[in-house]
Design an enzyme around this catalytic site. Structure first.
Site, PDB file in Angstrom:
ATOM      1  N   ASN A  44       2.147   3.823  10.851  1.00  0.00           N
ATOM      2  CA  ASN A  44       1.387   4.311  12.014  1.00  0.00           C
ATOM      3  C   ASN A  44       1.755   3.466  13.221  1.00  0.00           C
ATOM      4  O   ASN A  44       2.247   2.347  13.068  1.00  0.00           O
ATOM      5  CB  ASN A  44      -0.129   4.183  11.727  1.00  0.00           C
ATOM      6  CG  ASN A  44      -0.522   2.755  11.367  1.00  0.00           C
ATOM      7  OD1 ASN A  44      -0.324   2.304  10.220  1.00  0.00           O
ATOM      8  ND2 ASN A  44      -1.038   2.023  12.330  1.00  0.00           N
TER       9      ASN A  44
ATOM     10  N   MET B 192      -1.878  -6.644   6.832  1.00  0.00           N
ATOM     11  CA  MET B 192      -2.933  -7.497   6.260  1.00  0.00           C
ATOM     12  C   MET B 192      -2.471  -8.259   5.018  1.00  0.00           C
ATOM     13  O   MET B 192      -3.293  -8.637   4.182  1.00  0.00           O
ATOM     14  CB  MET B 192      -4.148  -6.636   5.913  1.00  0.00           C
ATOM     15  CG  MET B 192      -4.715  -5.854   7.088  1.00  0.00           C
ATOM     16  SD  MET B 192      -6.052  -4.757   6.585  1.00  0.00           S
ATOM     17  CE  MET B 192      -6.188  -3.711   8.045  1.00  0.00           C
ATOM     18  N   SER B 193      -1.155  -8.477   4.893  1.00  0.00           N
ATOM     19  CA  SER B 193      -0.660  -9.171   3.689  1.00  0.00           C
ATOM     20  C   SER B 193       0.605  -9.940   4.044  1.00  0.00           C
ATOM     21  O   SER B 193       0.898 -10.193   5.207  1.00  0.00           O
ATOM     22  CB  SER B 193      -0.349  -8.145   2.592  1.00  0.00           C
ATOM     23  OG  SER B 193       0.750  -7.335   2.975  1.00  0.00           O
TER      24      SER B 193
ATOM     25  N   HIS C 194      -3.713   0.313  -4.795  1.00  0.00           N
ATOM     26  CA  HIS C 194      -3.207  -0.973  -5.290  1.00  0.00           C
ATOM     27  C   HIS C 194      -3.641  -1.140  -6.732  1.00  0.00           C
ATOM     28  O   HIS C 194      -4.811  -1.366  -7.008  1.00  0.00           O
ATOM     29  CB  HIS C 194      -3.793  -2.133  -4.480  1.00  0.00           C
ATOM     30  CG  HIS C 194      -3.073  -2.372  -3.198  1.00  0.00           C
ATOM     31  ND1 HIS C 194      -2.002  -3.227  -3.099  1.00  0.00           N
ATOM     32  CD2 HIS C 194      -3.252  -1.867  -1.970  1.00  0.00           C
ATOM     33  CE1 HIS C 194      -1.563  -3.245  -1.853  1.00  0.00           C
ATOM     34  NE2 HIS C 194      -2.303  -2.424  -1.150  1.00  0.00           N
TER      35      HIS C 194
ATOM     36  N   HIS D 222      -7.131   4.462   6.274  1.00  0.00           N
ATOM     37  CA  HIS D 222      -6.374   4.001   5.100  1.00  0.00           C
ATOM     38  C   HIS D 222      -5.677   5.186   4.434  1.00  0.00           C
ATOM     39  O   HIS D 222      -4.541   5.063   3.948  1.00  0.00           O
ATOM     40  CB  HIS D 222      -7.316   3.298   4.120  1.00  0.00           C
ATOM     41  CG  HIS D 222      -6.609   2.723   2.917  1.00  0.00           C
ATOM     42  ND1 HIS D 222      -5.610   1.774   3.012  1.00  0.00           N
ATOM     43  CD2 HIS D 222      -6.741   2.977   1.590  1.00  0.00           C
ATOM     44  CE1 HIS D 222      -5.176   1.459   1.796  1.00  0.00           C
ATOM     45  NE2 HIS D 222      -5.834   2.182   0.916  1.00  0.00           N
TER      46      HIS D 222
ATOM     47  N   TYR E 182      -9.125  -9.761   2.584  1.00  0.00           N
ATOM     48  CA  TYR E 182     -10.306  -8.987   2.994  1.00  0.00           C
ATOM     49  C   TYR E 182     -11.150  -8.520   1.817  1.00  0.00           C
ATOM     50  O   TYR E 182     -12.281  -8.089   1.996  1.00  0.00           O
ATOM     51  CB  TYR E 182      -9.913  -7.793   3.884  1.00  0.00           C
ATOM     52  CG  TYR E 182      -8.998  -6.777   3.248  1.00  0.00           C
ATOM     53  CD1 TYR E 182      -9.430  -5.899   2.271  1.00  0.00           C
ATOM     54  CD2 TYR E 182      -7.660  -6.700   3.640  1.00  0.00           C
ATOM     55  CE1 TYR E 182      -8.578  -4.970   1.707  1.00  0.00           C
ATOM     56  CE2 TYR E 182      -6.805  -5.775   3.087  1.00  0.00           C
ATOM     57  CZ  TYR E 182      -7.266  -4.909   2.121  1.00  0.00           C
ATOM     58  OH  TYR E 182      -6.423  -4.005   1.552  1.00  0.00           O
ATOM     59  N   GLU E 183     -10.611  -8.606   0.602  1.00  0.00           N
ATOM     60  CA  GLU E 183     -11.428  -8.263  -0.565  1.00  0.00           C
ATOM     61  C   GLU E 183     -12.396  -9.403  -0.898  1.00  0.00           C
ATOM     62  O   GLU E 183     -13.212  -9.266  -1.807  1.00  0.00           O
ATOM     63  CB  GLU E 183     -10.522  -7.975  -1.761  1.00  0.00           C
ATOM     64  CG  GLU E 183      -9.695  -6.716  -1.590  1.00  0.00           C
ATOM     65  CD  GLU E 183      -8.686  -6.530  -2.708  1.00  0.00           C
ATOM     66  OE1 GLU E 183      -9.093  -6.066  -3.779  1.00  0.00           O
ATOM     67  OE2 GLU E 183      -7.499  -6.870  -2.511  1.00  0.00           O
TER      68      GLU E 183
ATOM     69  N   SER F  95       0.817  -1.216   0.000  1.00  0.00           N
ATOM     70  CA  SER F  95       0.000   0.000   0.000  1.00  0.00           C
ATOM     71  C   SER F  95       0.847   1.260   0.000  1.00  0.00           C
ATOM     72  O   SER F  95       1.711   1.434   0.864  1.00  0.00           O
ATOM     73  CB  SER F  95      -0.838   0.084   1.287  1.00  0.00           C
ATOM     74  OG  SER F  95      -1.950  -0.721   1.212  1.00  0.00           O
TER      75      SER F  95
ATOM     76  N   HIS G  84      -6.022  -8.971  -1.604  1.00  0.00           N
ATOM     77  CA  HIS G  84      -5.996  -9.307  -0.181  1.00  0.00           C
ATOM     78  C   HIS G  84      -7.135 -10.251   0.175  1.00  0.00           C
ATOM     79  O   HIS G  84      -8.172 -10.267  -0.497  1.00  0.00           O
ATOM     80  CB  HIS G  84      -6.155  -8.034   0.657  1.00  0.00           C
ATOM     81  CG  HIS G  84      -5.088  -7.019   0.425  1.00  0.00           C
ATOM     82  ND1 HIS G  84      -5.146  -6.128  -0.628  1.00  0.00           N
ATOM     83  CD2 HIS G  84      -3.940  -6.750   1.090  1.00  0.00           C
ATOM     84  CE1 HIS G  84      -4.069  -5.355  -0.585  1.00  0.00           C
ATOM     85  NE2 HIS G  84      -3.324  -5.709   0.436  1.00  0.00           N
TER      86      HIS G  84
ATOM     87  N   ALA H 285       2.850  -2.059   3.953  1.00  0.00           N
ATOM     88  CA  ALA H 285       2.666  -1.024   4.966  1.00  0.00           C
ATOM     89  C   ALA H 285       2.191  -1.746   6.221  1.00  0.00           C
ATOM     90  O   ALA H 285       1.422  -2.709   6.136  1.00  0.00           O
ATOM     91  CB  ALA H 285       1.621  -0.029   4.503  1.00  0.00           C
TER      92      ALA H 285
HETATM   93  N1  HPA Z   1      -2.842  -2.615  11.056  1.00  0.00           N
HETATM   94  C1  HPA Z   1      -3.022  -3.456  10.018  1.00  0.00           C
HETATM   95  N2  HPA Z   1      -2.592  -3.184   8.797  1.00  0.00           N
HETATM   96  C2  HPA Z   1      -1.917  -2.033   8.609  1.00  0.00           C
HETATM   97  C3  HPA Z   1      -1.708  -1.111   9.649  1.00  0.00           C
HETATM   98  C4  HPA Z   1      -2.194  -1.430  10.942  1.00  0.00           C
HETATM   99  O1  HPA Z   1      -2.042  -0.669  11.927  1.00  0.00           O
HETATM  100  N3  HPA Z   1      -1.027  -0.062   9.120  1.00  0.00           N
HETATM  101  C5  HPA Z   1      -0.826  -0.358   7.808  1.00  0.00           C
HETATM  102  N4  HPA Z   1      -1.374  -1.527   7.485  1.00  0.00           N
END
Ligand code: HPA
Length: 273
Positions: free
Chosen positions: A236, A212-213, A62, A248, A86-87, A31, A84, A114
């Site tokens: 973050n 998430m990947s 993406h 996001h 989640y999609e 991402s 992903h 990310a």
């Molecule tokens: N959690 C899950 N996925 C992420 C995060 C997070 O804090 N930051 C970037 N992708």
């Protein structure tokens, strides 16, 4: 051969003419990190949508395509964007592009993402080198009948992230003055960001960052014998550890702010391969 093998083989057959006979390095961009593909010279791109029975990304940031081209004296096969869990895609769909790279004979795969920082010091803008991962919260891409053409039924996962590649990444970072911190990545299914209680749980389990990947892709790549390197761009502090809610948009803009250091590191690492 099973259906998954046939799908990967059909895409590989379509893409093979775009690759030279020489060593090709695979790169998957996470991402907000897709801009790296724009650095390639003589790029040729193939959208996932142009490949038979291929999953298409639905996430802003993406793009979902293969980009082939040269950088730092190496030929690269780049996954610009990924799909992903989640999609709504199956884990077999999620790892299909990685398996195509495996069938194309790509020996080395750099996975990037990310991620939210959990360990102290993993603040936004830091890069983390994956030393290991926790994939226990997502389905395995190896479930179902084993595809012997990909790898063994019970593959070893003691060293998912190749020690030699980790050394090369750390030495490239040292030379560039980039702070690259080793850490363990935990993959969640998403798409919701974690609760603070989940983040505390993941910390007790040994996770340094969460995303998430990547982990399921690394498992599929190791199954096929690829040497894998993983780099997270910490965008973050994970939920409950920073100020305010997560979004996001914040993740994407933080990844873009780190893009320069990320590009320099990736370029230097690729030159060493
Ligand atoms: N959690 C899950 N996925 C992420 C995060 C997070 O804090 N930051 C970037 N992708």
């Amino acid at each position: 051969m099973g259906a998954v093998y046939d799908r990967a083989a059909a895409a590989a057959a379509q893409l093979r003419p775009l690759l030279p006979a020489s060593h090709t390095v695979g790169v998957a961009l996470g991402s907000g990190l897709g801009g790296f593909a724009d650095l390639l010279t003589d790029p040729r791109s193939v959208p996932f949508a142009d490949l038979p029975d291929f999953p298409v990304s639905t996430v802003p940031g993406h793009r979902g395509r293969f980009v082939f081209g040269s950088l730092s004296g190496r030929f690269l096969a780049v996954l610009q964007g990924r799909v992903h869990l989640y999609e709504g895609y199956s884990v077999e769909d999620v790892v299909l592009p990685v398996r195509v790279l495996g069938l194309l004979g790509v020996p080395t795969l750099l996975l990037t993402n990310a991620a939210g920082g959990i360990a102290p010091g993993l603040d936004p803008g830091t890069l983390m080198l994956l030393t290991d991962h926790i994939a226990s919260f997502v389905p395995s891409p190896l479930r179902g009948p084993n595809e012997e053409a990909f790898g063994p039924r019970f593959p070893d996962m003691t060293q998912v992230y190749a020690p030699a590649l980790r050394e090369q990444a750390l030495s490239a970072a040292r030379e560039l003055g980039i702070d690259l911190r080793p850490g363990v990545y935990l993959q969640t299914p998403g798409p919701a960001y974690e609760t603070p209680a989940e983040v505390r749980l993941y910390r007790t389990l040994g996770a340094d960052a969460v995303g998430m990947s990547t982990a399921c892709e690394a498992v599929a790549a190791r199954h096929m014998g690829l040497a894998v390197c993983g780099i997270s761009c910490i965008t973050n502090r994970a939920a409950g550890l920073g100020a305010g809610p997560l979004s996001h948009a914040e993740v994407q803009s933080a990844a873009q702010r780190s893009a320069q250091a990320f590009h320099r590191l990736l370029r230097a690492l690729i030159a060493r391969l």
